[in-house]
Scaffold this motif. Structure first.
Motif, mmCIF file in Angstrom:
data_model
loop_
_atom_site.group_PDB
_atom_site.id
_atom_site.type_symbol
_atom_site.label_atom_id
_atom_site.label_comp_id
_atom_site.label_asym_id
_atom_site.label_seq_id
_atom_site.Cartn_x
_atom_site.Cartn_y
_atom_site.Cartn_z
ATOM 1 N N TYR A 1 38.759 120.685 -50.224
ATOM 2 C CA TYR A 1 38.435 119.276 -50.481
ATOM 3 C C TYR A 1 38.249 118.995 -51.969
ATOM 4 O O TYR A 1 37.648 117.969 -52.329
ATOM 5 N N HIS B 1 40.321 117.918 -53.922
ATOM 6 C CA HIS B 1 41.053 116.691 -54.274
ATOM 7 C C HIS B 1 40.145 115.464 -54.260
ATOM 8 O O HIS B 1 40.511 114.413 -54.788
ATOM 9 N N VAL C 1 40.263 111.250 -56.006
ATOM 10 C CA VAL C 1 40.505 110.096 -55.140
ATOM 11 C C VAL C 1 39.925 108.806 -55.728
ATOM 12 O O VAL C 1 40.637 107.800 -55.833
ATOM 13 N N PHE D 1 40.022 109.200 -48.176
ATOM 14 C CA PHE D 1 40.473 110.576 -48.399
ATOM 15 C C PHE D 1 39.447 111.389 -49.174
ATOM 16 O O PHE D 1 39.570 112.612 -49.278
ATOM 17 N N THR E 1 47.205 113.603 -48.079
ATOM 18 C CA THR E 1 46.637 112.786 -49.152
ATOM 19 C C THR E 1 47.712 112.360 -50.149
ATOM 20 O O THR E 1 47.876 111.173 -50.451
#
Length: 543
Positions: free
Chosen positions: A77, A79, A83, A165, A227
């Protein structure tokens, strides 16, 4: 009608106000777009919405920081850090279109925010991390809708929804993805002539043995692909059909690619005599292969890109004026006040904590079963449940049949000390002694009450020993094997002031031949069920 011809232009005059003029030097030029000035309502709406969103993040800072902590600890996670910046960038790139729209507060969104706040409270009470996190994102979206209105919110809908996301969500897919990966790897090996013996998630081939663990599930590839694929579809296509098709492709491709990755890793190790694709190489080869597959997916997807035609972009004109400055600020303040209600309600619930529990009540006599020294007739095994308030483990024997019992008791649960969590399992995938072969459910009866329990079969790595295991929960007098129902019972119990006392019950027996361990566990569960319930109830009463 008059026609005049000049050196550099021809003019047609009809006497009509809508006169047509054609000049050589202007004939091939497209009309320039009309520049519209930003709507004056943004002078108040922009700071109002920014302050509202900031206030909500401050009020729910613990939930937001929990998300950030997961981003930092889990590569799956990571990323999440990019976001929010991407959402801001997406809004910034359409700022000229958004600026001409009239922001107008919309109070129905405050009711939607209240519903999201209620969901946040239920998630906090039930100690389900993902529910408060999703609820926080919903509150941010509804806050923007409340202050700016439906017209503006609709124009920035994708950047707002892209924020979802950021929620660390998707680990629940790991068991199924691991199962699919193991099955495909076995199929691929057999099709290429490599003999393989499979035992659940464990594979044995002539050159060695392999296991499908969490890192082999491909959940990281899946989440990253969805994503980035969703963002790519939004930026590359303009029709909903193509966007949805590409998102579906970004879901399917990483799953299939992970199957191929697992098969490739095993084959490289097999053909190289286990000198390649092991250890760190295992992960490096996997990410290189995944990166190549995703690059090809985007390259193919770009061949069907839909470029926006000149002049096709339409600016939405709003006939309704924006709200007054005071009205927008009132909407912003109302939104923050409604959001702040739920942490106060959660604080009120948490005030009703019980005294800590150090020891469980003693088990009474179990008819037909005698307590024997711990581990006699059973291997030294304990389920991997953590952070319980108290626990007990015992071994019982009846006419040569031996059964083990483990009780883990939980009280005053929070995000770090809770019974139902993905971290609490019977056996971890990296356990050096045991591995899970299969799982399922079984129907039993305790005190004339039907109960469906979760079953599992464990196998020892160093021997042929197999352990049959049954598991279920007790929540303030309720029996269930369902994680969802356990959370529901816990939530209702806490909201009604009855506390959150809960326990996990695990029975286990050696499997010498098919059906033998199940018969032992069934007989022991029928005899021990009422005794276990009485001991748990006594432990709860000692508050």
């Amino acid at each position: 009608m008059a026609i005049s011809v000049g050196a550099d232009h021809l003019e047609l005059s009809t006497g009509d106000p809508n006169q047509v003029s054609v000049g050589n030097k202007f004939m091939n030029q497209a009309p320039s777009p009309i520049a519209l000035a930003p709507h004056p309502g943004w002078r108040v709406a922009l700071p109002a919405v920014l302050l509202t969103l900031t206030a909500i993040l401050v009020v729910f800072r613990e939930t937001a920081l929990t998300m950030v902590d997961v981003w930092m600890r889990s590569g799956t996670y990571a990323h999440g850090f990019i976001v929010p910046p991407i959402s801001v960038w997406l809004i910034w790139r359409m700022r000229e279109k958004v600026a001409v729209l009239a922001p107008r507060h919309w109070y129905p969104a405050v009711l939607l925010l209240a519903a999201a706040g209620c969901a946040w409270l239920l998630g906090e009470v039930a100690t389900v991390n993902v529910v408060p996190q999703f609820a926080l994102i919903f509150m941010l979206v509804f806050a923007a809708l409340a202050v700016l209105g439906p017209v503006v919110a609709r124009s920035i809908a994708f950047p707002l929804l892209f924020l979802f996301f950021a929620v660390p969500f998707g680990d629940f897919t790991q068991p199924k993805l691991m199962e699919w990966t193991a099955k495909f790897t076995v199929l691929g090996l057999r099709l290429t002539g490599v003999p393989v013996y499979s035992d659940g998630l464990n594979l044995v081939i002539p050159s060695g043995s392999w296991s499908v663990v969490e890192a082999c599930s491909g959940v990281r590839y899946l989440i990253a692909s969805v994503t980035v694929g969703t963002l790519f579809a939004y930026l590359t296509y303009h029709t909903l059909r193509r966007r949805l098709i590409f998102v579906m492709v970004s879901i399917l491709v990483p799953i299939v690619a992970n199957w191929g990755r697992a098969y490739m890793i095993v084959m490289i190790g097999h053909l190289s005599g286990n000198t390649l694709a092991v250890g760190v190489d295992h992960l490096i080869y996997g990410w290189v292969f995944f990166g190549f597959v995703i690059m090809v997916m985007f390259w193919i997807g770009a061949r069907w890109r839909e470029d926006e035609l000149p002049g096709s972009a339409k600016v939405l004109a709003t006939t309704a004026g924006s709200g007054t400055d005071s009205a927008i600020w009132r909407a912003a303040c109302t939104t923050v006040l409604v959001a702040a209600i739920w942490p106060i309600a959660n604080w009120q619930v948490e005030r009703g904590t019980s005294p800590p529990l150090d020891q469980l009540a003693s088990l009474g006599p179990i008819i037909g079963w005698q307590r024997v020294p711990q581990g006699q007739g059973l291997p030294n095994w304990q389920p991997r449940f953590q952070n319980y308030s108290a626990s007990t483990q015992a071994t019982f024997e009846n006419d040569g049949h031996v059964a083990g019992l483990f009780l883990g008791y939980y009280r005053n649960q929070d995000q770090q000390h809770k019974m139902v969590t993905s971290m609490n399992v019977l056996v971890t995938s990296d356990d050096p002694v045991w591995s899970k072969v299969s799982g399922g459910t079984s129907e039993i009866a305790i005190d004339q009450q039907a109960l469906k329990v979760r079953t599992a079969l464990l196998r020892a790595h160093s021997s042929s020993a197999r352990l049959a295991v049954w598991q279920w929960y007790w929540i303030n007098g309720h029996w269930t094997a369902s994680d969802v129902l356990a959370k529901v019972y816990t939530t209702v119990s806490r909201l009604t002031g009855s506390g959150d006392d809960s326990a996990v019950i695990v029975l286990y027996a050696l499997q010498h031949q098919a059906g033998e361990a199940e018969a032992t566990l069934d007989a022991f569960a029928r005899a021990a069920g009422p005794v276990i319930a009485a001991a748990l109830q006594q432990s709860k009463a000692a508050r």
